[in-house]
Design an enzyme around this catalytic site. Structure first.
Site, PDB file in Angstrom:
ATOM      1  N   SER A  52       0.290  -0.981  -0.002  1.00 16.03           N
ATOM      2  CA  SER A  52       0.018   0.434   0.168  1.00 16.03           C
ATOM      3  C   SER A  52       0.978   1.007   0.109  1.00 16.03           C
ATOM      4  O   SER A  52       2.307   0.959  -0.143  1.00 16.03           O
ATOM      5  CB  SER A  52      -1.083  -0.019   1.196  1.00 16.03           C
ATOM      6  OG  SER A  52       0.214  -0.064   2.776  1.00 16.03           O
ATOM      7  N   GLY A  53      -0.118   2.661  -0.058  1.00 19.29           N
ATOM      8  CA  GLY A  53       0.557   3.583  -0.163  1.00 19.29           C
ATOM      9  C   GLY A  53       1.580   3.957  -1.512  1.00 19.29           C
ATOM     10  O   GLY A  53       2.771   4.406  -1.560  1.00 19.29           O
ATOM     11  N   SER A  54       1.675   3.325  -2.281  1.00 17.04           N
ATOM     12  CA  SER A  54       2.625   3.621  -3.740  1.00 17.04           C
ATOM     13  C   SER A  54       3.681   2.799  -3.434  1.00 17.04           C
ATOM     14  O   SER A  54       5.161   3.352  -3.960  1.00 17.04           O
ATOM     15  CB  SER A  54       2.350   4.610  -4.145  1.00 17.04           C
ATOM     16  OG  SER A  54       0.980   5.145  -4.907  1.00 17.04           O
ATOM     17  N   ARG A  61     -11.313  -0.702   2.565  1.00 15.65           N
ATOM     18  CA  ARG A  61     -10.873  -0.388   4.409  1.00 15.65           C
ATOM     19  C   ARG A  61     -11.185   1.896   3.636  1.00 15.65           C
ATOM     20  O   ARG A  61     -11.643   2.332   2.589  1.00 15.65           O
ATOM     21  CB  ARG A  61      -9.481   0.504   4.890  1.00 15.65           C
ATOM     22  CG  ARG A  61      -8.608   0.868   3.691  1.00 15.65           C
ATOM     23  CD  ARG A  61      -6.836   0.209   4.023  1.00 15.65           C
ATOM     24  NE  ARG A  61      -5.644   0.581   2.792  1.00 15.65           N
ATOM     25  CZ  ARG A  61      -5.745   1.563   2.415  1.00 15.65           C
ATOM     26  NH1 ARG A  61      -5.832   3.127   2.868  1.00 15.65           N
ATOM     27  NH2 ARG A  61      -5.275   1.725   1.451  1.00 15.65           N
TER      28      ARG A  61
END
Length: 440
Positions: free
Chosen positions: A158-160, A282
């Protein structure tokens, strides 16, 4: 009577404190279970109860929740983290204690981007062409089949983090070497997703249950990385375009077995129409929930907690404004000598929040992902043009000074010389906070 408690697994820099505050407003006692509570500075700052426990160990979590149940009435359990498996774990604990929560199997399927892509394709959802690769040879052959440019990223993450646009063979080989050469931290066994580059404006849909609450628009800094530069809610779309995204969002929920609690869906609007880049089971990270609240008066975090504790949530819009965030991103590596002007920026009419993630003397090392952001400014007003003008005025009041590491080494060497040969070097930079061109 026992106090009602909300159990929070792990936390995040962006909205962890917002969850805590929302729980307290609802009369709940927030208790965080974390493998390392010290990671979340708001816990100590707010003197919140936090318990160290291995959050990868389901049995240990169940034992801890059972122990807490002797002193508290556990109203609900949820989780949020950079590691999306925490959401699935929270769902499993909810099932064990017969509490409201998401379907763990659906969350697990979403966390694996390859499995997610497979299910979306079977459900008729428009997505980019993709291949799964396990080694450098697989990556090279996958890119050849799809055709450059391609997006290369970990199948779980996640988060690039580890995500890069590869426009030619050299960039492809370089990023493959980075991912497989021991520099990237894998959350699971190394598996790489190679995707066709979907070119076009970026949009994100915020969903609660089966209802699309908001559609926002975003821009990134320059490629090949995907670091946010700005985000605004609502996106500048026609009614027909909004309907199209909402319809595809519903198809995603059906294909993945979602429909309880929050979901975030990322889109690119290509020449062939909108395609789904990713579905996150989420609530959106960063500043997304704040933008939705400023734009529509809907507090997604509070409404999520209400679902978690079995209360009825209220998703009715209370007003219609435009909210936007401008991220402060350093344009070089170095030592953060100064980051100031936040108070002045906060005083600009229409500014909702100014937040710095780093303090002076911190080392700034860009990684090409969300961690490159060192702060943000949020504003809202009745129109997008007015909101952008507010952001421009506020950001212009912020001073950031970063000394490159090489220059710092020179300064240190000079300071060791006799005073007569000392040289002064004070290089100030201003982050690239003007709207960067979309990476499409």
């Amino acid at each position: 009577m026992s106090k009602r408690a909300l159990i929070l697994l792990e936390g995040t820099r962006s909205n962890g404190l917002l969850y805590v505050k929302a729980a307290q407003r609802l009369g709940l006692t927030p208790i965080t279970l974390s493998a390392d509570p010290a990671r979340y500075d708001y816990l100590a700052a707010e003197r919140l109860e936090a318990i160290r426990v291995d959050t990868d160990n389901l049995d240990a979590l169940i034992r801890e929740c059972s122990r807490l149940g002797t002193d508290y009435d556990i109203a609900g359990i949820t989780g949020f983290s950079d590691d999306e498996s925490v959401y699935a774990t929270a769902g499993k604990i909810c099932q064990y204690f017969n509490l409201p929560g998401p379907e763990p199997a659906s969350i697990d399927r979403c966390c694996d981007k390859f499995t997610q892509h497979q299910l979306l394709r079977e459900g008729g959802v428009p997505i980019p062409a993709y291949r799964l690769a396990k080694n450098a040879t697989d990556v090279e052959s996958s890119a050849a089949e799809i055709g450059l440019p391609v997006i290369v990223k970990p199948a779980v993450g996640s988060g690039s983090m580890g995500v890069r646009l590869c426009r030619n063979a050299d960039e492809l080989a370089e990023h493959t070497s980075y991912l497989l050469g021991g520099r990237h931290i894998w959350l699971s066994s190394p598996r790489i997703l190679v995707e066709a580059y979907a070119q076009g404006p970026y949009y994100g849909a915020d969903i609660m249950g089966n209802e699309v609450i908001a559609i926002s628009g975003g821009k990134f800094g320059p490629p090949p990385h995907f670091v946010w530069s700005e985000f605004s809610c609502p996106a500048a779309l026609t009614d027909v375009e909004q309907e199209r995204i909402a319809d595809i969002s519903q198809s995603c929920l059906r294909a993945l077995g979602l429909g309880w609690g929050p979901t975030g869906i990322e889109f690119r609007w290509t020449q062939g129409g909108p395609v789904v880049i990713e579905v996150n089971p989420r609530l959106g990270g960063a500043t997304g929930p704040q933008l939705v609240q400023l734009a529509y008066g809907i507090d997604l975090i509070t409404q999520h907690i209400k679902l978690v504790i079995g209360d009825e949530c209220n998703l009715r819009r209370r007003h219609s404004h435009t909210a936007a965030v401008r991220f402060l991103v350093a344009d070089r590596d170095g030592n953060l000598d100064r980051i100031a002007g936040g108070s002045r920026a906060a005083e600009v009419s229409g500014v909702a929040e100014v937040k710095f993630y780093q303090e002076p003397v911190a080392r700034v090392v860009r990684r090409g992902d969300y961690r490159d952001c060192i702060g943000h400014v949020i504003a809202s007003s009745p129109s997008l043009a007015q909101t952008e003008e507010i952001l421009h005025r506020a950001v212009d009041l912020i001073d950031i000074s970063i000394t490159p590491f090489a220059a710092q080494a020179e300064q240190n060497a000079a300071s060791a010389q006799p005073r007569s040969v000392l040289h002064s070097r004070d290089e100030e930079i201003r982050p690239k906070i003007e709207a960067e061109p979309d990476c499409a």
